[in-house]
Design an enzyme around this catalytic site. Structure first.
Site, PDB file in Angstrom:
ATOM      1  N   SER A 124       0.832  -1.204   0.000  1.00  0.00           N
ATOM      2  CA  SER A 124       0.000   0.000   0.000  1.00  0.00           C
ATOM      3  C   SER A 124       0.859   1.243   0.000  1.00  0.00           C
ATOM      4  O   SER A 124       0.378   2.329  -0.318  1.00  0.00           O
ATOM      5  CB  SER A 124      -0.849   0.043   1.267  1.00  0.00           C
ATOM      6  OG  SER A 124      -1.672  -1.077   1.354  1.00  0.00           O
ATOM      7  N   HIS A 145      -0.755  -2.438  -7.307  1.00  0.00           N
ATOM      8  CA  HIS A 145      -1.504  -2.164  -6.081  1.00  0.00           C
ATOM      9  C   HIS A 145      -3.009  -2.204  -6.349  1.00  0.00           C
ATOM     10  O   HIS A 145      -3.520  -1.414  -7.138  1.00  0.00           O
ATOM     11  CB  HIS A 145      -1.080  -0.773  -5.544  1.00  0.00           C
ATOM     12  CG  HIS A 145      -1.752  -0.389  -4.281  1.00  0.00           C
ATOM     13  ND1 HIS A 145      -2.100   0.892  -3.966  1.00  0.00           N
ATOM     14  CD2 HIS A 145      -2.161  -1.148  -3.228  1.00  0.00           C
ATOM     15  CE1 HIS A 145      -2.683   0.924  -2.777  1.00  0.00           C
ATOM     16  NE2 HIS A 145      -2.739  -0.296  -2.322  1.00  0.00           N
ATOM     17  N   GLU A 157      -3.124   0.406  -9.302  1.00  0.00           N
ATOM     18  CA  GLU A 157      -2.130   1.475  -9.349  1.00  0.00           C
ATOM     19  C   GLU A 157      -0.795   0.796  -9.661  1.00  0.00           C
ATOM     20  O   GLU A 157      -0.353  -0.069  -8.902  1.00  0.00           O
ATOM     21  CB  GLU A 157      -2.114   2.098  -7.949  1.00  0.00           C
ATOM     22  CG  GLU A 157      -1.543   3.448  -7.819  1.00  0.00           C
ATOM     23  CD  GLU A 157      -1.830   4.021  -6.418  1.00  0.00           C
ATOM     24  OE1 GLU A 157      -2.023   5.216  -6.319  1.00  0.00           O
ATOM     25  OE2 GLU A 157      -1.853   3.277  -5.415  1.00  0.00           O
ATOM     26  N   ASN A 196      -3.190   6.297  -1.705  1.00  0.00           N
ATOM     27  CA  ASN A 196      -3.039   6.343  -0.247  1.00  0.00           C
ATOM     28  C   ASN A 196      -2.407   7.643   0.240  1.00  0.00           C
ATOM     29  O   ASN A 196      -2.659   8.065   1.373  1.00  0.00           O
ATOM     30  CB  ASN A 196      -2.253   5.136   0.253  1.00  0.00           C
ATOM     31  CG  ASN A 196      -3.137   3.904   0.336  1.00  0.00           C
ATOM     32  OD1 ASN A 196      -4.339   4.026   0.575  1.00  0.00           O
ATOM     33  ND2 ASN A 196      -2.577   2.739   0.123  1.00  0.00           N
TER      34      ASN A 196
HETATM   35  N1  3HC Z   1     -16.447  -9.559  -2.863  1.00  0.00           N
HETATM   36  C1  3HC Z   1     -17.188  -9.577  -3.986  1.00  0.00           C
HETATM   37  N2  3HC Z   1     -18.223  -8.726  -4.215  1.00  0.00           N
HETATM   38  C2  3HC Z   1     -18.516  -7.850  -3.240  1.00  0.00           C
HETATM   39  C3  3HC Z   1     -17.783  -7.764  -2.037  1.00  0.00           C
HETATM   40  C4  3HC Z   1     -16.701  -8.657  -1.876  1.00  0.00           C
HETATM   41  N3  3HC Z   1     -15.931  -8.651  -0.784  1.00  0.00           N
HETATM   42  N4  3HC Z   1     -18.308  -6.766  -1.281  1.00  0.00           N
HETATM   43  C5  3HC Z   1     -19.327  -6.251  -1.985  1.00  0.00           C
HETATM   44  N5  3HC Z   1     -19.447  -6.891  -3.155  1.00  0.00           N
HETATM   45  C6  3HC Z   1     -20.370  -6.582  -4.255  1.00  0.00           C
HETATM   46  C7  3HC Z   1     -21.787  -6.963  -3.913  1.00  0.00           C
HETATM   47  O1  3HC Z   1     -22.081  -8.284  -4.338  1.00  0.00           O
HETATM   48  C8  3HC Z   1     -22.581  -5.948  -4.702  1.00  0.00           C
HETATM   49  O2  3HC Z   1     -22.679  -6.385  -6.055  1.00  0.00           O
HETATM   50  P1  3HC Z   1     -23.951  -5.976  -6.983  1.00  0.00           P
HETATM   51  O3  3HC Z   1     -23.898  -4.481  -7.130  1.00  0.00           O
HETATM   52  O4  3HC Z   1     -23.732  -6.701  -8.260  1.00  0.00           O
HETATM   53  O5  3HC Z   1     -25.172  -6.430  -6.219  1.00  0.00           O
HETATM   54  C9  3HC Z   1     -21.716  -4.696  -4.677  1.00  0.00           C
HETATM   55  O6  3HC Z   1     -20.377  -5.151  -4.408  1.00  0.00           O
HETATM   56  C10 3HC Z   1     -22.139  -3.733  -3.591  1.00  0.00           C
HETATM   57  O7  3HC Z   1     -22.121  -4.436  -2.352  1.00  0.00           O
HETATM   58  P2  3HC Z   1     -23.196  -4.281  -1.190  1.00  0.00           P
HETATM   59  O8  3HC Z   1     -24.524  -3.918  -1.775  1.00  0.00           O
HETATM   60  O9  3HC Z   1     -23.111  -5.476  -0.302  1.00  0.00           O
HETATM   61  O10 3HC Z   1     -22.647  -3.115  -0.298  1.00  0.00           O
HETATM   62  P3  3HC Z   1     -22.366  -1.616  -0.630  1.00  0.00           P
HETATM   63  O11 3HC Z   1     -23.170  -1.111  -1.765  1.00  0.00           O
HETATM   64  O12 3HC Z   1     -22.465  -0.977   0.699  1.00  0.00           O
HETATM   65  O13 3HC Z   1     -20.835  -1.638  -1.109  1.00  0.00           O
HETATM   66  C11 3HC Z   1     -18.492  -1.616  -0.810  1.00  0.00           C
HETATM   67  C12 3HC Z   1     -19.826  -2.162  -0.294  1.00  0.00           C
HETATM   68  C13 3HC Z   1     -18.205  -2.203  -2.185  1.00  0.00           C
HETATM   69  C14 3HC Z   1     -17.406  -2.027   0.187  1.00  0.00           C
HETATM   70  C15 3HC Z   1     -18.612  -0.043  -0.919  1.00  0.00           C
HETATM   71  O14 3HC Z   1     -19.070   0.479   0.316  1.00  0.00           O
HETATM   72  C16 3HC Z   1     -17.323   0.636  -1.279  1.00  0.00           C
HETATM   73  O15 3HC Z   1     -16.901   0.641  -2.416  1.00  0.00           O
HETATM   74  N6  3HC Z   1     -16.670   1.264  -0.273  1.00  0.00           N
HETATM   75  C17 3HC Z   1     -15.407   1.979  -0.464  1.00  0.00           C
HETATM   76  C18 3HC Z   1     -14.263   1.018  -0.440  1.00  0.00           C
HETATM   77  C19 3HC Z   1     -12.959   1.696  -0.650  1.00  0.00           C
HETATM   78  O16 3HC Z   1     -12.800   2.924  -0.660  1.00  0.00           O
HETATM   79  N7  3HC Z   1     -11.913   0.872  -0.799  1.00  0.00           N
HETATM   80  C20 3HC Z   1     -10.565   1.353  -0.996  1.00  0.00           C
HETATM   81  C21 3HC Z   1      -9.832   1.171   0.265  1.00  0.00           C
HETATM   82  S1  3HC Z   1      -8.176   1.728   0.115  1.00  0.00           S
HETATM   83  C22 3HC Z   1      -7.354   0.357  -0.387  1.00  0.00           C
HETATM   84  O17 3HC Z   1      -7.867  -0.709  -0.552  1.00  0.00           O
HETATM   85  C23 3HC Z   1      -5.904   0.557  -0.590  1.00  0.00           C
HETATM   86  C24 3HC Z   1      -5.102  -0.144   0.451  1.00  0.00           C
HETATM   87  O18 3HC Z   1      -3.758  -0.040   0.070  1.00  0.00           O
HETATM   88  C25 3HC Z   1      -5.263   0.432   1.838  1.00  0.00           C
END
Ligand code: 3HC
Length: 290
Positions: A124, A145, A157, A196
């Site tokens: 990250s 990434h 990334e 990040n």
């Molecule tokens: N695996 C597979 N599919 C998933 C999943 C998973 N773990 N989590 C959610 N989904 C799918 C669901 O099946 C759903 O699919 P659909 O639209 O076809 O029905 C879709 O994603 C939306 O899921 P939910 O309806 O259950 O839930 P939300 O609409 O609340 O979405 C979320 C959940 C996808 C986590 C959304 O809240 C989101 O995108 N949040 C932001 C996440 C973010 O910013 N991540 C970046 C973090 S930084 C990083 O990773 C970098 C690292 O270096 C720190």
């Protein structure tokens, strides 16, 4: 999957945690043979279960047939033995965000994996050069990434170090964009890269705001969800990323830039000490049923 002359057919993924299992899933979905190395049998089982659940969800939503789902699972093998990676064309490391652990791992991979193979890191925040210089092939080391949840978020990334060769750059770009179908952005090799370096100071500010009693966690999160249309608020996002990872990324950024905005707030440090690591631990800023 788009076919190309330089397609990668066999990869290794080190670590079956949140990121490693997601990377294994998207690669296997793209038809790639994936060998996952995980030292802990419990983590290996949790990772495989996570992938199976994600495939089941896709099958239930008719995004994939049962046969296709079984095909994806059949392309993923799990082992405890790093030696199994000898024939891989690319290895993507996704272990805990700890520089010394990653440096030691890159040194070992360099000895075990075919000299032609690319060694990639999903770090990250740790500068890629620190990992590249632990190997005898720095020109074949690159950052790839991914973002959590990997099967949902479309971004990769690419991090190009001063030693990454144009060939390695092109294979990594083509693998991410053409084979995995991800949108690719490219960053130079600075701690935190693009996303990040922007995201973590925002999350740390939210933790400081909560810690100072300025506002409740619910109001901080609702402010950004309802007021700015973010999919989740910064404290819920910290729980999703994992507070240990958030802390480790903040420390890498602080070490690189020495700017106060990257300094981890005491509350974050204490929650990590307490094992309140977010969703994966069942409790962080919020509680989760597991
Ligand atoms: N695996 C597979 N599919 C998933 C999943 C998973 N773990 N989590 C959610 N989904 C799918 C669901 O099946 C759903 O699919 P659909 O639209 O076809 O029905 C879709 O994603 C939306 O899921 P939910 O309806 O259950 O839930 P939300 O609409 O609340 O979405 C979320 C959940 C996808 C986590 C959304 O809240 C989101 O995108 N949040 C932001 C996440 C973010 O910013 N991540 C970046 C973090 S930084 C990083 O990773 C970098 C690292 O270096 C720190």
């Amino acid at each position: 999957m788009e076919q190309g002359p330089n397609n990668i057919e066999r990869i290794g993924v080190i670590g079956a945690g949140l990121m490693g299992s997601g990377i294994a899933e998207v690669a296997a979905k793209a038809g790639v043979d994936v060998c996952v190395v995980e030292a802990s049998p419990v983590a290996a089982e949790t990772g495989l279960n996570r992938i199976q659940k994600s495939i089941d969800r896709a099958v239930n939503k008719s995004k994939m047939t049962e046969d296709e789902g079984a095909g994806v699972m059949s392309r993923i093998s799990v082992t405890e033995d790093l030696d199994s990676l000898g024939d891989r064309q690319m290895v993507i490391e996704a272990v805990v965000e700890d520089e010394q652990i990653k440096v030691d791992l890159f040194r070992r991979l360099d000895e075990l994996v075919s000299p032609d193979a690319i060694l990639a890191s999903n770090t990250s925040s740790i500068p890629i050069m620190k990992l590249a210089m632990a190997t005898s092939r720095p020109e074949k080391v690159v950052g790839i990434h991914f973002f959590n949840p990997v099967p949902v978020l479309d971004l990769v990334e690419l991090v190009i170090s001063l030693h990454t060769s144009p060939e390695t750059h092109e294979v990594a770009r083509s693998f991410s964009a053409n084979q995995l179908g991800k949108s690719v952005i490219e960053s130079q090799d600075r701690a935190g890269f693009i996303v990040n370096a922007l995201l973590i100071p925002y999350v740390l500010s939210a933790i400081r705001m909560f810690e100072s009693g300025f506002a409740s966690k619910e109001d901080i999160d609702q402010g950004m969800v309802v007021g700015c249309a973010h999919p989740m608020g910064p404290l819920a996002l910290a729980d999703l990323i994992g507070l240990d990872t958030t802390m480790a990324v903040a420390e890498s950024l602080y070490e690189e830039f020495r700017e106060q905005l990257y300094a981890p707030p005491p509350l974050l440090a204490r929650m990590v000490d307490a094992g309140l690591l977010g969703r994966k631990a069942g409790r962080g800023f919020y509680e989760y049923s597991r």
